[in-house]
Scaffold this motif. Sequence first.
Motif, PDB file in Angstrom:
ATOM      1  N   LEU A 295     -94.546  81.583 -26.766  1.00  0.00           N
ATOM      2  CA  LEU A 295     -93.707  81.914 -25.616  1.00  0.00           C
ATOM      3  C   LEU A 295     -92.208  81.819 -25.894  1.00  0.00           C
ATOM      4  CD1 LEU A 295     -93.716  82.817 -22.677  1.00  0.00           C
ATOM      5  CD2 LEU A 295     -93.874  80.405 -22.022  1.00  0.00           C
ATOM      6  N   PRO A 296     -91.712  80.777 -26.584  1.00  0.00           N
ATOM      7  CA  PRO A 296     -90.258  80.700 -26.818  1.00  0.00           C
ATOM      8  C   PRO A 296     -89.691  81.921 -27.549  1.00  0.00           C
ATOM      9  CG  PRO A 296     -91.275  78.600 -27.295  1.00  0.00           C
ATOM     10  CD  PRO A 296     -92.389  79.578 -27.064  1.00  0.00           C
ATOM     11  N   LYS A 297     -90.422  82.455 -28.506  1.00  0.00           N
ATOM     12  CA  LYS A 297     -89.946  83.623 -29.246  1.00  0.00           C
ATOM     13  C   LYS A 297     -89.780  84.825 -28.310  1.00  0.00           C
ATOM     14  CE  LYS A 297     -90.780  86.159 -33.494  1.00  0.00           C
ATOM     15  NZ  LYS A 297     -91.570  86.270 -34.704  1.00  0.00           N
ATOM     16  N   PHE A 298     -90.707  84.991 -27.369  1.00  0.00           N
ATOM     17  CA  PHE A 298     -90.618  86.091 -26.421  1.00  0.00           C
ATOM     18  C   PHE A 298     -89.460  85.879 -25.444  1.00  0.00           C
ATOM     19  CE2 PHE A 298     -91.892  88.364 -22.526  1.00  0.00           C
ATOM     20  CZ  PHE A 298     -91.939  89.648 -23.045  1.00  0.00           C
TER      21      PHE A 298
ATOM     22  N   LYS B 163     -78.044  77.011 -16.939  1.00  0.00           N
ATOM     23  CA  LYS B 163     -78.916  75.867 -16.699  1.00  0.00           C
ATOM     24  C   LYS B 163     -78.959  75.507 -15.217  1.00  0.00           C
ATOM     25  CE  LYS B 163     -79.931  71.204 -18.264  1.00  0.00           C
ATOM     26  NZ  LYS B 163     -79.590  70.128 -19.188  1.00  0.00           N
ATOM     27  N   ALA B 164     -77.815  75.523 -14.547  1.00  0.00           N
ATOM     28  CA  ALA B 164     -77.769  75.210 -13.112  1.00  0.00           C
ATOM     29  C   ALA B 164     -78.572  76.238 -12.311  1.00  0.00           C
ATOM     30  CB  ALA B 164     -76.325  75.157 -12.632  1.00  0.00           C
ATOM     31  N   ALA B 165     -78.425  77.516 -12.670  1.00  0.00           N
ATOM     32  CA  ALA B 165     -79.170  78.565 -11.963  1.00  0.00           C
ATOM     33  C   ALA B 165     -80.671  78.414 -12.203  1.00  0.00           C
ATOM     34  CB  ALA B 165     -78.692  79.943 -12.418  1.00  0.00           C
ATOM     35  N   LEU B 166     -81.051  78.107 -13.427  1.00  0.00           N
ATOM     36  CA  LEU B 166     -82.470  77.932 -13.746  1.00  0.00           C
ATOM     37  C   LEU B 166     -83.060  76.730 -13.036  1.00  0.00           C
ATOM     38  CD1 LEU B 166     -82.383  78.759 -17.555  1.00  0.00           C
ATOM     39  CD2 LEU B 166     -83.443  80.137 -15.755  1.00  0.00           C
TER      40      LEU B 166
ATOM     41  N   SER C 148     -85.615  74.001 -19.674  1.00  0.00           N
ATOM     42  CA  SER C 148     -85.287  73.645 -21.059  1.00  0.00           C
ATOM     43  C   SER C 148     -85.698  74.756 -22.025  1.00  0.00           C
ATOM     44  CB  SER C 148     -85.901  72.309 -21.453  1.00  0.00           C
ATOM     45  OG  SER C 148     -87.307  72.353 -21.344  1.00  0.00           O
ATOM     46  N   LEU C 149     -86.856  75.361 -21.804  1.00  0.00           N
ATOM     47  CA  LEU C 149     -87.298  76.470 -22.649  1.00  0.00           C
ATOM     48  C   LEU C 149     -86.284  77.612 -22.589  1.00  0.00           C
ATOM     49  CD1 LEU C 149     -89.531  78.133 -24.252  1.00  0.00           C
ATOM     50  CD2 LEU C 149     -90.259  78.894 -21.994  1.00  0.00           C
ATOM     51  N   CYS C 150     -85.844  77.947 -21.383  1.00  0.00           N
ATOM     52  CA  CYS C 150     -84.921  79.074 -21.203  1.00  0.00           C
ATOM     53  C   CYS C 150     -83.526  78.788 -21.740  1.00  0.00           C
ATOM     54  CB  CYS C 150     -84.863  79.474 -19.737  1.00  0.00           C
ATOM     55  SG  CYS C 150     -86.384  80.250 -19.156  1.00  0.00           S
ATOM     56  N   THR C 151     -83.017  77.577 -21.560  1.00  0.00           N
ATOM     57  CA  THR C 151     -81.668  77.290 -22.070  1.00  0.00           C
ATOM     58  C   THR C 151     -81.661  77.274 -23.592  1.00  0.00           C
ATOM     59  OG1 THR C 151     -82.031  74.919 -21.702  1.00  0.00           O
ATOM     60  CG2 THR C 151     -80.786  76.100 -20.034  1.00  0.00           C
TER      61      THR C 151
ATOM     62  N   LEU D 236     -86.432  77.346 -11.116  1.00  0.00           N
ATOM     63  CA  LEU D 236     -87.631  77.145 -11.929  1.00  0.00           C
ATOM     64  C   LEU D 236     -87.966  75.668 -12.110  1.00  0.00           C
ATOM     65  CD1 LEU D 236     -86.792  79.641 -14.815  1.00  0.00           C
ATOM     66  CD2 LEU D 236     -88.375  80.033 -12.939  1.00  0.00           C
ATOM     67  N   PRO D 237     -89.217  75.357 -12.474  1.00  0.00           N
ATOM     68  CA  PRO D 237     -89.553  73.978 -12.826  1.00  0.00           C
ATOM     69  C   PRO D 237     -88.740  73.526 -14.043  1.00  0.00           C
ATOM     70  CG  PRO D 237     -91.546  75.301 -12.548  1.00  0.00           C
ATOM     71  CD  PRO D 237     -90.379  76.243 -12.507  1.00  0.00           C
ATOM     72  N   THR D 238     -88.526  72.237 -14.165  1.00  0.00           N
ATOM     73  CA  THR D 238     -87.698  71.669 -15.235  1.00  0.00           C
ATOM     74  C   THR D 238     -88.167  72.088 -16.628  1.00  0.00           C
ATOM     75  OG1 THR D 238     -87.261  69.784 -13.808  1.00  0.00           O
ATOM     76  CG2 THR D 238     -86.743  69.513 -16.137  1.00  0.00           C
ATOM     77  N   CYS D 239     -89.473  72.136 -16.860  1.00  0.00           N
ATOM     78  CA  CYS D 239     -89.975  72.501 -18.193  1.00  0.00           C
ATOM     79  C   CYS D 239     -89.543  73.917 -18.581  1.00  0.00           C
ATOM     80  CB  CYS D 239     -91.487  72.342 -18.271  1.00  0.00           C
ATOM     81  SG  CYS D 239     -92.400  73.373 -17.097  1.00  0.00           S
TER      82      CYS D 239
END
Length: 114
Positions: A90-93, A20-23, A33-36, A27-30
């Motif tokens: 997108l989240p599934k990918f 999360k810190a690296a992201l 959250s998607l990536c974490t 990256l933008p905040t939105c």
Amino acid sequence: KLEGPRTASGVRGWSLDTLKAALLAALPTCWCSLCTEAAATALTLSLLVGVEAFSGQGLLARAFANLVGPFATSEVNDDPAENLLVVDGLPKFVVLLFRFRAGGHVHLGTPCKS
């Protein structure tokens, strides 16, 4: 580029807090959250060698799987929920991307009518 601990398992070796810190730094905040959320889901699943997006009939993914190991596909014609061009798909990918082992491969096929 995401900076974090170097491990043989790639980002799977990172804690979710480190990720999360690296992201957040990259990256933008939105997207963070998607990536974490995707990473948390991916940690419960097996590793992949790669993924083929817009895979059509999945011939390339099957060939890679026979040569190097588990290779996933993402194809909207197989499952509308796999449309990575829309917000719901997108989240599934992204989960598939977080399932890579170090040195994994992503192939982005050209969307077509196959």
